[in-house]
Design an enzyme around this catalytic site. Sequence first.
Site, PDB file in Angstrom:
ATOM      1  N   GLU A  89      84.843  35.035  55.437  1.00  0.00           N
ATOM      2  CA  GLU A  89      85.628  34.859  56.946  1.00  0.00           C
ATOM      3  C   GLU A  89      86.714  34.847  57.228  1.00  0.00           C
ATOM      4  O   GLU A  89      87.105  35.168  58.372  1.00  0.00           O
ATOM      5  CB  GLU A  89      84.698  33.457  57.295  1.00  0.00           C
ATOM      6  CG  GLU A  89      83.099  33.588  56.841  1.00  0.00           C
ATOM      7  CD  GLU A  89      82.553  34.669  57.865  1.00  0.00           C
ATOM      8  OE1 GLU A  89      82.850  35.433  59.080  1.00  0.00           O
ATOM      9  OE2 GLU A  89      81.399  35.499  56.852  1.00  0.00           O
ATOM     10  N   HIS A 143      91.868  40.450  59.977  1.00  0.00           N
ATOM     11  CA  HIS A 143      91.475  40.708  61.300  1.00  0.00           C
ATOM     12  C   HIS A 143      92.105  40.830  62.013  1.00  0.00           C
ATOM     13  O   HIS A 143      92.367  41.726  63.343  1.00  0.00           O
ATOM     14  CB  HIS A 143      89.962  41.723  61.084  1.00  0.00           C
ATOM     15  CG  HIS A 143      90.154  43.344  60.653  1.00  0.00           C
ATOM     16  ND1 HIS A 143      88.941  43.945  60.859  1.00  0.00           N
ATOM     17  CD2 HIS A 143      90.985  43.857  61.301  1.00  0.00           C
ATOM     18  CE1 HIS A 143      88.458  44.765  61.617  1.00  0.00           C
ATOM     19  NE2 HIS A 143      90.130  45.142  61.801  1.00  0.00           N
TER      20      HIS A 143
END
Length: 740
Positions: free
Chosen positions: A531, A537
């Site tokens: 996660e 990201h």
Amino acid sequence: MSIHRRFSVLACASAVSIAILATGCSNQQEQESKVAKQAEPSAANATVGAEAAQIATQASLKDGSNPFFNTWDTPYGVPPFDDIKTEHFLPAFKQSMETHLQEVDAIANNEQAATFDNTIKPLELAGADLTRVAMVFFNLTGTESNADMQALQREISPMLSRHSTTIQMNENLFKRIKTVYQTREQSNLNAEQLRLVERMYNDAVRSGANLEGEARERFAAINEQISSLTTSFGQNTLNDSRGFKLVLEETDLDGMSQSMIEAASATAEAQGLKGKYVITLQRSSVEPFLQFSNRRDLREKAFKGWALRGDNDNEFDNKKNVEQIVKLRAERAQLLGYKHHSDYVLSNTMAASPEAAMDLLLKVWDPAVKQAKKEREWILEQMAAEGAKHEFAAWDWRYYAEKVRKARFDLDQGEITQYFELNNMLEAKFYVAEQLFGLTFAERTDIPVYNPSVRVWEVRDASKNVIGLFFGDYYARSTKRSGAWMSAFRTQQKLAGNVKPLIINNMNLNKPAEGEPTLMSFSDATTLFHEFGHALHGLLSDVTYPTLAGTSVSRDWVEFPAQLYEHFIAQPQMLKKFALHYKTNEPLPDALIERMKKASTFNQGFATVEFTASALVDMAYHKMTKVDSIDVRAFEDKTLGDYGKPEEIIMRHRSPHFGHIFAGGYSSAYYAYMWSEILDSDGFNAFVEAGDIFDKQTADKLYKYVFSTGDTLNYDEAYKSFRGRAPTTDALLENRGFKQ
């Protein structure tokens, strides 16, 4: 220019992250748990609530008490959670939707010839107020759900669908987008602008902008129905799961570790059952119980409760929702000229076609079934050695697999758990980000949060510039959906200024008793890293246009950076540095690391069959071209029976609680985790081949072509630029122990 793209901020491991469902494909992920029937609002109460909301709207507009109508004077513009009340959302949605339509109409009715600057650019800026409201609301419905929020979600979801459709079907707007698209090569646009124009045009076409007459009206109606059905599906799963609890006495704890017992005790006490112990259907609670409890009768109860979420023939049953969603998706795809929903979805992915996705799944399925049968024989041998008289059933697999693991590899999961404490693992994932990308994380206690257990870190780059905030919400609670996911309260962009992202990770760890450490399995630690890969990201996104930012990418690309990040916690040097015994602070012994390495592919047949079974059923639903009625249980059995699934292994997510595909954005795309595993297994080998897991040259390319680029690059070319070549499946098969 599908409005739901603006709200899609999700990415998840066990599936899921929070997005808004403006066009019926809600967000990532799985919502799980059951509320007592009396907690559900009646129709009369819903009417009263709507009237009250209208009054609140008028009052808020007059006195400015609604936080969504004010500037947020908080650090980094974080939502002022203490000031935001449930009654603020409906008026905020209504006003921001009205403002958004006015902005869109001004663009659509502009008399000047359509250009990037007077059409695409203002469209990217339009709807900012709506995005702000939606991101707060849908994050909270996933973490702080209650009867009032659920009632409001059921009202708002179809409103958003209608709003989205109104924009998508604006003929003047589409004409302008189409003009910019057709003249893009002569317009001196840069590469990012070209990518945006092409995506916006394709999204508009895929959202029905080319439809006319009855087809256009039917498309809009389908979107609204799907939006309501997916909302209902997610809420049913949450409510059905919440209603299950396995209450244990002291005499029922045989086989459970001390940390499991303490967590079950804390859960019971939180539910007013002091002196008892409670197992819930949160994965972090029920899976360890199935692994370690010596009480087979209780394991059976827990397993059946877990397997039958949304499938109990009660008011929260989801089987009819599954049928209706599949039927409507098939019809919608055919309205757009596609053969079926799978054809529609995968035409816009790396895989490009259902055939390519199925080819991968079946390439892995056969060796996985073969390995699972071998694992089954080991379990039967273990049962025989113990003198077990009962038949081998699905609720026995995890329990006896744990015994086989210990016998064959001298590996006790309970022993491993003592070395994986939450705070140490947080330090570990931050350390990797620092080594790879030069990031530093400083915890802030002055940032508003929506729950006292949420923690916040300020993130700085190598030049000490703040790039965003990271929120961590790690503990399970009854108001929170199951699973683990990444989401955002704000995404990165430069068009409206240097907008810094507000990124959040959610998990569902068992909260220990006061003062006790939060111990986690190695699997939980891997999920924590996964996660955080999604979070990076979002945090490292460095693009101009919000539609292209962060995790707003293809499903089979979005999992790549997250799954690659998982590899770091498994490296010996990381384990020696951060896997410290919670009592002695001694590092994980070399001998135990070696045993973990040898056992790393153990039970992968089971795990791969469990996952791939879900992906195959997902594909089977969405490759249907004509849907009359679906007997969900029979459909699952027939589909997986044809593929020869072992009887003792069930789908990782059975259809009635398969939130990834029926309440999230992974319909006909659950295969994406496996597709991305090709990339991450092959991609991490770039560091291995460099001889340094933090090799600077490799890390710089990972940042340049993967983590910072959002959706500005062609995915295949981005991977080749990072890796130097196209990926192969060799590393995937080897990592799962299937390579011959």
